[in-house]
Design an enzyme around this catalytic site. Structure first.
Site, PDB file in Angstrom:
ATOM      1  N   ASP A 117     -13.922   6.174  -3.700  1.00  0.00           N
ATOM      2  CA  ASP A 117     -13.441   5.776  -4.904  1.00  0.00           C
ATOM      3  C   ASP A 117     -13.900   6.596  -6.111  1.00  0.00           C
ATOM      4  OD1 ASP A 117     -11.455   4.134  -3.898  1.00  0.00           O
ATOM      5  OD2 ASP A 117     -12.627   2.392  -3.687  1.00  0.00           O
ATOM      6  N   LYS A 139     -13.132  -3.729   2.232  1.00  0.00           N
ATOM      7  CA  LYS A 139     -13.972  -2.685   2.010  1.00  0.00           C
ATOM      8  C   LYS A 139     -15.693  -3.354   1.893  1.00  0.00           C
ATOM      9  CE  LYS A 139     -11.033  -0.275  -1.566  1.00  0.00           C
ATOM     10  NZ  LYS A 139     -11.160   0.273  -2.717  1.00  0.00           N
ATOM     11  N   GLY A 177     -14.105  -4.853  -7.732  1.00  0.00           N
ATOM     12  CA  GLY A 177     -14.328  -3.567  -7.147  1.00  0.00           C
ATOM     13  C   GLY A 177     -14.081  -2.249  -7.652  1.00  0.00           C
ATOM     14  N   ALA A 178     -12.815  -2.322  -8.227  1.00  0.00           N
ATOM     15  CA  ALA A 178     -12.628  -1.018  -9.041  1.00  0.00           C
ATOM     16  C   ALA A 178     -13.832  -0.609 -10.187  1.00  0.00           C
ATOM     17  CB  ALA A 178     -11.153  -0.982  -9.556  1.00  0.00           C
ATOM     18  N   SER A 228       0.775  -1.303  -0.072  1.00  0.00           N
ATOM     19  CA  SER A 228      -0.161  -0.037  -0.041  1.00  0.00           C
ATOM     20  C   SER A 228       0.828   1.324  -0.090  1.00  0.00           C
ATOM     21  CB  SER A 228      -0.892  -0.045   1.197  1.00  0.00           C
ATOM     22  OG  SER A 228      -1.745   1.391   1.164  1.00  0.00           O
ATOM     23  N   SER A 260      -0.435   4.249   0.623  1.00  0.00           N
ATOM     24  CA  SER A 260      -1.535   5.179   1.223  1.00  0.00           C
ATOM     25  C   SER A 260      -0.604   5.677   2.508  1.00  0.00           C
ATOM     26  CB  SER A 260      -2.672   4.487   1.868  1.00  0.00           C
ATOM     27  OG  SER A 260      -3.653   4.187   0.838  1.00  0.00           O
ATOM     28  N   GLY A 318      -3.185   4.694 -12.637  1.00  0.00           N
ATOM     29  CA  GLY A 318      -4.231   5.064 -11.651  1.00  0.00           C
ATOM     30  C   GLY A 318      -3.840   5.732 -10.479  1.00  0.00           C
ATOM     31  N   ALA A 366     -14.713  -6.179 -14.065  1.00  0.00           N
ATOM     32  CA  ALA A 366     -16.181  -6.219 -13.215  1.00  0.00           C
ATOM     33  C   ALA A 366     -15.870  -6.374 -11.808  1.00  0.00           C
ATOM     34  CB  ALA A 366     -16.922  -7.392 -13.993  1.00  0.00           C
TER      35      ALA A 366
HETATM   36  P1  NDP Z   1     -10.826  -7.282  -8.098  1.00  0.00           P
HETATM   37  O1  NDP Z   1     -10.101  -8.644  -7.628  1.00  0.00           O
HETATM   38  O2  NDP Z   1     -12.029  -7.077  -7.640  1.00  0.00           O
HETATM   39  O3  NDP Z   1     -11.017  -7.362  -9.874  1.00  0.00           O
HETATM   40  C1  NDP Z   1      -9.917  -7.722 -10.734  1.00  0.00           C
HETATM   41  C2  NDP Z   1     -10.608  -7.605 -12.021  1.00  0.00           C
HETATM   42  O4  NDP Z   1      -9.539  -8.043 -12.949  1.00  0.00           O
HETATM   43  C3  NDP Z   1     -11.690  -8.759 -12.447  1.00  0.00           C
HETATM   44  O5  NDP Z   1     -12.393  -7.959 -13.544  1.00  0.00           O
HETATM   45  C4  NDP Z   1     -10.946  -9.599 -13.098  1.00  0.00           C
HETATM   46  O6  NDP Z   1     -11.697 -10.521 -13.997  1.00  0.00           O
HETATM   47  C5  NDP Z   1      -9.915  -8.988 -13.795  1.00  0.00           C
HETATM   48  N1  NDP Z   1      -8.745  -9.791 -14.197  1.00  0.00           N
HETATM   49  C6  NDP Z   1      -7.757 -10.343 -13.108  1.00  0.00           C
HETATM   50  N2  NDP Z   1      -6.648 -10.874 -13.958  1.00  0.00           N
HETATM   51  C7  NDP Z   1      -7.207 -11.032 -15.154  1.00  0.00           C
HETATM   52  C8  NDP Z   1      -6.362 -11.357 -16.305  1.00  0.00           C
HETATM   53  N3  NDP Z   1      -5.514 -12.208 -16.255  1.00  0.00           N
HETATM   54  N4  NDP Z   1      -6.923 -11.337 -17.443  1.00  0.00           N
HETATM   55  C9  NDP Z   1      -8.089 -10.617 -17.685  1.00  0.00           C
HETATM   56  N5  NDP Z   1      -8.921 -10.274 -16.497  1.00  0.00           N
HETATM   57  C10 NDP Z   1      -8.204 -10.236 -15.432  1.00  0.00           C
HETATM   58  O7  NDP Z   1      -9.697  -6.257  -8.157  1.00  0.00           O
HETATM   59  P2  NDP Z   1      -9.944  -4.537  -7.923  1.00  0.00           P
HETATM   60  O8  NDP Z   1     -11.368  -4.106  -8.868  1.00  0.00           O
HETATM   61  O9  NDP Z   1     -10.120  -4.072  -6.719  1.00  0.00           O
HETATM   62  O10 NDP Z   1      -8.759  -4.105  -8.643  1.00  0.00           O
HETATM   63  C11 NDP Z   1      -8.434  -4.071 -10.175  1.00  0.00           C
HETATM   64  C12 NDP Z   1      -7.259  -3.243 -10.448  1.00  0.00           C
HETATM   65  O11 NDP Z   1      -7.570  -1.867 -10.095  1.00  0.00           O
HETATM   66  C13 NDP Z   1      -6.060  -3.556  -9.625  1.00  0.00           C
HETATM   67  O12 NDP Z   1      -4.820  -3.460 -10.412  1.00  0.00           O
HETATM   68  C14 NDP Z   1      -5.855  -2.429  -8.664  1.00  0.00           C
HETATM   69  O13 NDP Z   1      -4.741  -2.262  -7.889  1.00  0.00           O
HETATM   70  C15 NDP Z   1      -6.584  -1.326  -9.314  1.00  0.00           C
HETATM   71  N6  NDP Z   1      -7.347  -0.385  -8.408  1.00  0.00           N
HETATM   72  C16 NDP Z   1      -6.897   0.939  -8.405  1.00  0.00           C
HETATM   73  C17 NDP Z   1      -7.424   2.000  -7.605  1.00  0.00           C
HETATM   74  C18 NDP Z   1      -6.746   3.348  -7.792  1.00  0.00           C
HETATM   75  O14 NDP Z   1      -7.102   4.065  -6.883  1.00  0.00           O
HETATM   76  N7  NDP Z   1      -6.154   3.796  -8.822  1.00  0.00           N
HETATM   77  C19 NDP Z   1      -8.403   1.364  -6.693  1.00  0.00           C
HETATM   78  C20 NDP Z   1      -8.587   0.216  -6.696  1.00  0.00           C
HETATM   79  C21 NDP Z   1      -8.276  -0.689  -7.405  1.00  0.00           C
HETATM   80  P3  NDP Z   1     -12.555 -11.755 -13.689  1.00  0.00           P
HETATM   81  O15 NDP Z   1     -13.742 -11.403 -13.106  1.00  0.00           O
HETATM   82  O16 NDP Z   1     -12.498 -12.630 -14.800  1.00  0.00           O
HETATM   83  O17 NDP Z   1     -11.475 -12.651 -12.535  1.00  0.00           O
END
Ligand code: NDP
Length: 302
Positions: A129, A91, A157-158, A34, A36, A269, A155
């Site tokens: 967020d 979260k 959390g982000a 993190s 943060s 990001g 799809a």
């Molecule tokens: P989640 O675990 O909730 O979601 C992960 C997402 O990535 C899903 O849609 C998943 O698809 C997809 N994914 C993972 N691996 C692959 C792959 N090899 N090929 C295709 N799709 C893939 O994580 P978050 O939503 O919390 O985070 C996603 C990204 O956003 C991270 O990199 C995180 O660091 C970043 N983030 C940035 C923030 C910011 O403030 N800039 C805030 C929050 C997150 P599937 O459903 O098929 O598994």
């Protein structure tokens, strides 16, 4: 206690916490990565000139197992922590432990910012967020979400926060493309319930996206690692588009690099992270997010 704010602390450290209150922390599992503490300690160092009482406050990181979150939040309150940021996987699972949640946290179904509330005897929950994404699109790409045709990759959390920000700001259309069909369909169904009049559609992950998109948003985890492929075919990037990649790390994500080569506006990001942090900081201290954003952004861009 003079714990370093870089050290990963645990429930054991919290149980024996001796500081007099007013501190802050990010809580996750894992949490070592993190950024943060870097951002918030930089903001605290600046803010103490405006609010001297902040000079004694520090921002820490705690690794707390999901099964220990309830106990930990009770202790954070008892030890008078003024504010907590939650990161994965807390979260959503923290919600039952909160005394109150804001309308935004209710819509997103997740809280990333908790505030000490003596009157209620616990923490209240907010979500910064969505606004963090909206403000980052504005500050880094000069765009408003209103009127954009958005392709959303992911799809999780982000992606959910991005989708809610875009639909709240009345984007023209939102197309979701995610590797797992089930997760994409769940997000689609939930968004349709909350925004029944919005133009929302789904396209399969293995089908090349067609359509007139003005903003491509990567909210998958692809981009975190140097050898990750681009989540969107670079050959489809065209002038007039802009790219927002929610991932951030030590190198430029593949999608952002491809866009930059074509001179298409693109950002990773970091600004979203800094804006969500600046908004949390404003909630806790009353110091404007606009004022602390540059300091926080710089702290994580070095
Ligand atoms: P989640 O675990 O909730 O979601 C992960 C997402 O990535 C899903 O849609 C998943 O698809 C997809 N994914 C993972 N691996 C692959 C792959 N090899 N090929 C295709 N799709 C893939 O994580 P978050 O939503 O919390 O985070 C996603 C990204 O956003 C991270 O990199 C995180 O660091 C970043 N983030 C940035 C923030 C910011 O403030 N800039 C805030 C929050 C997150 P599937 O459903 O098929 O598994």
């Amino acid at each position: 206690m003079s714990e370093s704010s870089d050290k990963v602390l645990t429930l054991k450290d919290l149980r024996s916490w001796k500081r007099s209150g007013g501190d802050f922390a990010v809580v996750g599992y894992p949490v070592a990565h993190s950024l943060s503490p870097k951002m918030h300690n930089a903001a605290l160092a600046m803010a103490k000139y405006e609010k001297p009482e902040l000079a004694k406050c520090k921002y820490y990181k705690f690794e707390i197992h999901p099964e220990e979150l309830g106990e930990a939040l009770g202790l954070f309150y008892e030890k008078k922590f003024k504010g907590i940021n939650l990161t994965l996987p807390h979260k959503v699972i923290a919600l039952p432990f909160l005394k109150e949640t804001s309308p935004m946290a209710d819509t997103v179904g997740a809280a990333n910012t908790l505030c000490y509330n003596e009157e209620l005897g616990g923490f209240t929950g907010e979500n910064t967020d969505c606004d963090g994404f909206r403000l980052a699109v504005k500050s880094e790409l000069g765009r408003d979400l209103k009127g954009e045709n958005i392709l959303l990759l992911g799809a999780g959390g982000a992606a959910r926060a991005v989708a809610i920000a875009a639909l709240t700001e009345v984007c023209d259309s939102l197309t979701i493309r995610n590797r797992s069909k089930e997760r994409a369909e769940t997000l689609f169904r939930e968004l349709k319930e909350d925004f029944p009049l919005a133009e929302i559609s789904l396209i399969p992950w293995d089908v090349e996206p067609k359509g007139e998109f003005s903003l491509i948003v990567n909210a998958t985890s692809l981009g975190l690692h140097e050898d990750d492929p681009s989540p969107f075919p670079p050959k489809l990037l065209r002038k007039g588009m802009a790219v927002f990649d929610a991932t951030y790390g030590v190198h430029t994500p593949a999608l952002v690099a491809s866009a930059q080569r074509k001179e298409i506006p693109a950002t990773d990001g970091r600004a979203m992270l800094a804006w969500q942090g600046a908004l949390a900081f404003e909630i806790w201290t009353g110091i404007s997010a606009q004022d602390v954003f540059p300091v926080m952004h710089e702290a994580i861009s070095k």
